[in-house]
Design a protein around this motif. Structure first.
Motif, mmCIF file in Angstrom:
data_model
loop_
_atom_site.group_PDB
_atom_site.id
_atom_site.type_symbol
_atom_site.label_atom_id
_atom_site.label_comp_id
_atom_site.label_asym_id
_atom_site.label_seq_id
_atom_site.Cartn_x
_atom_site.Cartn_y
_atom_site.Cartn_z
ATOM 1 N N ARG A 123 -5.676 56.105 -23.789
ATOM 2 C CA ARG A 123 -3.898 56.273 -24.008
ATOM 3 C C ARG A 123 -3.825 54.734 -23.995
ATOM 4 O O ARG A 123 -4.172 54.055 -23.075
ATOM 5 C CB ARG A 123 -3.276 56.829 -23.089
ATOM 6 C CG ARG A 123 -3.742 58.347 -23.111
ATOM 7 C CD ARG A 123 -2.084 59.308 -22.872
ATOM 8 N NE ARG A 123 -1.284 58.943 -23.772
ATOM 9 C CZ ARG A 123 -0.096 59.170 -23.640
ATOM 10 N NH1 ARG A 123 0.296 59.631 -22.542
ATOM 11 N NH2 ARG A 123 0.804 59.005 -24.666
ATOM 12 N N TYR A 131 -2.170 57.594 -11.424
ATOM 13 C CA TYR A 131 -0.857 58.105 -11.207
ATOM 14 C C TYR A 131 -0.934 58.650 -9.797
ATOM 15 O O TYR A 131 -1.912 59.177 -9.260
ATOM 16 C CB TYR A 131 -0.491 59.353 -12.262
ATOM 17 C CG TYR A 131 -0.051 59.101 -13.345
ATOM 18 C CD1 TYR A 131 1.234 59.110 -13.765
ATOM 19 C CD2 TYR A 131 -1.167 58.804 -14.546
ATOM 20 C CE1 TYR A 131 1.704 58.637 -15.047
ATOM 21 C CE2 TYR A 131 -0.462 58.563 -15.640
ATOM 22 C CZ TYR A 131 0.839 58.317 -16.095
ATOM 23 O OH TYR A 131 1.227 57.984 -17.258
ATOM 24 N N HIS A 174 1.919 53.093 -21.207
ATOM 25 C CA HIS A 174 3.107 53.874 -21.532
ATOM 26 C C HIS A 174 3.943 54.267 -20.133
ATOM 27 O O HIS A 174 3.495 54.106 -18.964
ATOM 28 C CB HIS A 174 2.974 55.114 -22.118
ATOM 29 C CG HIS A 174 2.003 55.917 -21.580
ATOM 30 N ND1 HIS A 174 0.543 56.057 -21.758
ATOM 31 C CD2 HIS A 174 2.130 57.017 -20.752
ATOM 32 C CE1 HIS A 174 0.134 56.640 -20.713
ATOM 33 N NE2 HIS A 174 1.164 57.410 -20.363
ATOM 34 N N TYR A 233 -4.881 54.251 -19.839
ATOM 35 C CA TYR A 233 -5.838 54.901 -19.317
ATOM 36 C C TYR A 233 -6.591 55.757 -20.024
ATOM 37 O O TYR A 233 -6.207 56.059 -21.370
ATOM 38 C CB TYR A 233 -5.228 55.496 -17.862
ATOM 39 C CG TYR A 233 -4.632 56.706 -18.325
ATOM 40 C CD1 TYR A 233 -3.354 56.094 -18.019
ATOM 41 C CD2 TYR A 233 -4.554 57.674 -18.629
ATOM 42 C CE1 TYR A 233 -1.956 57.079 -18.435
ATOM 43 C CE2 TYR A 233 -3.705 58.903 -19.179
ATOM 44 C CZ TYR A 233 -2.319 58.320 -18.806
ATOM 45 O OH TYR A 233 -1.288 59.341 -19.218
ATOM 46 N N HIS A 271 6.622 57.314 -18.682
ATOM 47 C CA HIS A 271 7.194 58.551 -19.043
ATOM 48 C C HIS A 271 8.632 58.854 -18.459
ATOM 49 O O HIS A 271 9.129 58.272 -17.600
ATOM 50 C CB HIS A 271 6.473 59.733 -18.401
ATOM 51 C CG HIS A 271 5.037 59.855 -18.759
ATOM 52 N ND1 HIS A 271 4.726 60.666 -19.800
ATOM 53 C CD2 HIS A 271 3.875 59.136 -18.245
ATOM 54 C CE1 HIS A 271 3.138 60.644 -19.870
ATOM 55 N NE2 HIS A 271 2.875 59.910 -19.015
HETATM 56 FE FE LIG Z 1 0.651 59.092 -18.972
#
Ligand SMILES: [Fe+2]
Length: 313
Positions: free
Chosen positions: A219, A164, A222, A198, A224
């Motif tokens: 995870r 991110y 996805h 990730y 957000h």
């Molecule tokens: Fe996330």
């Protein structure tokens, strides 16, 4: 040797003193919560014969979690974020505000102050030419199916390596983070890249806790969302891209059936051109339904520590 001392008057009096019950100052709520928390932990030490070595190893682990700002990562792994969602779902049900697109966890990687665009935007900075192009679009409606124009759709997601921007210094500022204001038909459109899933950092304190439980820290891929509009309930949610091996094995327990979206690969020059794209892409459509409410406190996200939130608001 096993001893049991929790129920003795000495320990109970000691707990009352530690929790400040005999002091006039402080917060009554804090005292009651700390008393309950300590009582549960003291009893646990008794019941499981926790050794000094185990206790101090745990204190060391907590110091490491704090040093690495990892409590926000461990919390979803221990189900707290999902548990809070379950409680908010139950509150909505009790208030008659159930319905609409379901919420799911925010996670710790939101950054406030992303660029704002009207109706359409590009989220990636173009530096990752190997990634699959994603066309992310949808319509915001109320629970009666009427389009919500002027809704604020905040989107953030990882890059193809699972990193991110802001937290991953190799990415440009606000890469893959945008706020889009829906058009007159309640629609939003964004060009971006397909994110990857990730995992928690290998060997990190969060990883060590999960490994002690025989669990992994992965995870699925996805995206957000925060969605808000005047007169509507604020929604914090995520979509999962279908087909990920971790879809139903998310360490953060965020997956919900209604939030699973199948990307549609499109290799058609005319379709690409219509969206201002040059080649094949994957279209991801996520329509959002917001419940209506006049209660101002339900129309914005709840307070919590968030990156740059103070600076932006
Ligand atoms: Fe996330």
């Amino acid at each position: 040797m096993t001893v049991k001392i929790f129920d003795t008057p000495q320990v109970q009096d000691f707990l009352n003193t530690v929790a400040g019950f005999d002091q006039a100052g402080g917060s009554e709520r804090a005292k009651r919560i700390v008393h309950r928390l300590l009582a549960d932990l003291y009893r646990l030490i008794d019941d499981f014969d926790v050794t000094p070595e185990e206790f101090w190893a745990t204190i060391g682990l907590m110091n490491e979690l704090g040093k690495g700002s990892q409590f926000g990562l461990l919390a979803p792994g221990l189900g707290f974020d999902h548990y809070l969602d379950m409680r908010m779902d139950a509150e909505d049900e009790a208030r008659g505000l159930a319905g609409g697109t379901p919420r799911t966890i925010e996670g710790p990687l939101y950054v406030a102050g992303a660029p704002v665009a009207e109706g359409i935007t590009r989220m990636d900075d173009g530096s990752d030419s190997d990634s699959e192009v994603m066309w992310l679009t949808g319509q915001v409606r109320d629970t009666d199916g009427r389009p919500v124009a002027g809704a604020r759709v905040e989107i953030w997601h990882a890059n193809a390596k699972g990193g991110y921007s802001h937290f991953d210094p190799s990415q440009s500022e606000y890469n893959l983070r945008r706020t889009i204001i829906t058009d007159a038909e309640g629609r939003y459109r964004a060009r971006s890249i397909i994110p990857s899933g990730y995992g928690v950092p290998e060997g990190s304190p969060t990883d060590r806790v999960l490994k002690a439980l025989g669990r992994h820290g992965q995870r699925p891929a996805h995206i957000h969302y925060f969605i808000s509009a005047p007169g509507h309930k604020h929604l914090t949610t995520q979509i999962n891209l279908a087909g990920d091996p971790y879809t139903w094995d998310d360490f953060a327990f965020a997956t919900r059936e209604e939030l699973l979206v199948e990307g549609r690969p499109i290799d058609d020059a005319a379709e690409a051109e219509a969206r201002g794209l040059e080649g094949p892409f994957t279209e991801v459509v996520f329509d959002i339904e917001l419940s209506r409410t006049e209660a101002p406190e339900l129309q914005s996200r709840h307070k919590r520590p968030r990156a740059l939130e103070q600076a932006a608001d």
